[in-house]
Design an enzyme around this catalytic site. Structure first.
Site, short mmCIF file in Angstrom:
data_model
loop_
_atom_site.label_atom_id
_atom_site.label_comp_id
_atom_site.label_asym_id
_atom_site.label_seq_id
_atom_site.Cartn_x
_atom_site.Cartn_y
_atom_site.Cartn_z
N LYS A 18 89.18 38.07 31.84
CA LYS A 18 89.74 38.13 33.26
C LYS A 18 90.70 36.97 33.66
O LYS A 18 90.14 36.01 33.65
CB LYS A 18 88.17 38.04 34.09
CG LYS A 18 87.68 39.43 34.58
CD LYS A 18 86.45 39.25 35.42
CE LYS A 18 86.87 39.10 36.86
NZ LYS A 18 87.21 40.25 37.39
N1 PMP Z 1 87.42 46.47 35.92
C1 PMP Z 1 88.18 45.54 36.26
C2 PMP Z 1 89.55 45.88 35.75
C3 PMP Z 1 87.69 44.58 37.20
O1 PMP Z 1 88.55 43.80 37.63
C4 PMP Z 1 86.59 44.60 37.81
C5 PMP Z 1 85.94 43.33 38.70
N2 PMP Z 1 85.53 42.31 38.16
C6 PMP Z 1 85.45 45.41 37.31
C7 PMP Z 1 85.94 46.57 36.37
C8 PMP Z 1 84.07 45.38 37.67
O2 PMP Z 1 83.35 44.31 37.02
P1 PMP Z 1 82.14 43.53 37.63
O3 PMP Z 1 81.24 44.63 38.07
O4 PMP Z 1 81.69 42.59 36.58
O5 PMP Z 1 82.73 42.87 38.86
#
Ligand code: PMP
Length: 311
Positions: A156
């Protein structure tokens, strides 16, 4: 999305400057790594949901990108909890960002010093149970996710969100609310711009497998665990774009947005109040607030942990 929109505060680590210079590498090249974490109101005070899972993912992002820093899990935990405790509403969205304030040219990240800041956003709190969401309108974007061989999907990094911004901005300009993006290699469904995607067909819950280049969302995992506990059949597997037009329900999952049902995908109507979505969403809102499935150990109570992680 229940976010109030603007940041409440930024908690800078005393180890670095308060502020991010315009000439910094993270500002100029999008080289910060970050997490999005929720703190919820519970009967035992505010509690952070799946804190260590998020922080482990932050450390893994930093490791994979080669970002040098001095933080371990206990230190990150302490800083994020301190940011959550600093006053304001119980329900907040916390965004720890490992960034470099160094104002030097170059893109070899090993040459830069990375420090933490935590951005805190107020969230709206638990909606009334009578409020049923109308559902978002989705479209399959012509812009695909980066190939897993171009950028690791589990990292991320702030810079990669330009990819999501391009797809979302184009989708909204064309009259939709969000876009679903495909894996460029397989051509299968990967995820939405900032969320994972679930489909329901004949009572069965289906979500793309990680082989198709998506982020292993923590909310995605939460939904998989809760759905199994509710006795719903769940499948992680290949999802073709055509499967979207055969689904009775489609919903998105992410830490900030939580669970968001869709009312259509490119003109195909889906039920935003479908039985599977409603069952899972209700279990989710109870679990994050400590009313159900507390045995999963997913909550870190900010007041109880005050003295357990001294720095
Ligand atoms: N995919 C992407 C590209 C994201 O940015 C996010 C947000 N973090 C998610 C999926 C969902 O991840 P999470 O449930 O860990 O927030």
């Amino acid at each position: 999305m229940t976010a109030q929109g603007s940041s409440l505060r930024t908690v800078w680590d005393p180890a670095g400057p308060a502020g991010l210079p315009f000439g910094s590498n993270s500002m100029q090249h999008g080289t910060a790594v970050f997490e999005g974490i929720r703190c919820y109101a519970t009967s035992r005070g505010p509690a952070v949901f799946r804190l260590d899972d998020h922080l482990a993912r932050l450390l893994a992002s930093a490791r994979q990108l080669g970002v040098p820093h001095d933080y371990d899990l206990p230190r990150l935990r302490e800083r994020v909890l301190a940011a959550a405790r600093a006053g304001g509403p119980d329900e907040v969205y916390l965004r720890p960002v490992l960034h470099t304030p160094d104002e030097r040219l170059g893109i070899d990240l090993a040459r830069f010093r990375f420090v933490l800041a935590v951005e805190v956003y107020a969230m709206a709190g638990e909606p009334a149970t009578t409020t049923l969401p109308a559902g978002v309108r989705l479209t399959v974007s012509p812009w695909r996710r980066p190939a897993a061989t171009s950028f690791p999907p589990q990292v991320k990094a702030t810079g990669t969100y330009v990819v999501s911004a391009l797809a979302r901005t184009a989708a909204v300009a064309a009259g939709h609310d969000d876009a679903i993006q495909l894996d460029p290699v397989s051509g299968r469904v990967a995820e939405a711009t900032v969320a994972n995607v679930f489909l329901v067909r004949d009572g069965r819950l289906l979500t793309p497998w990680l082989a198709d280049g998506l982020l292993a969302g923590i909310t995605r995992d939460t939904v998989l665990v809760l759905a199994r506990r509710l006795g719903i059949e769940v499948v992680e597997g290949p999802v073709e774009p055509a499967d979207l037009s055969r689904a009775q329900e489609v919903f998105l999952t992410g830490t900030a947005a939580e669970l968001v049902p869709a009312s259509e995908v490119d003109g195909h109507r889906t039920d935003p109040r479908g039985p599977v979505f409603r069952a899972v969403a209700e279990a989710f809102r109870d679990t994050v607030r400590g009313r159900r499935f507390d045995d999963l150990g997913w909550l870190t109570h900010t007041s109880l942990s005050r003295h357990t992680n001294p720095v």
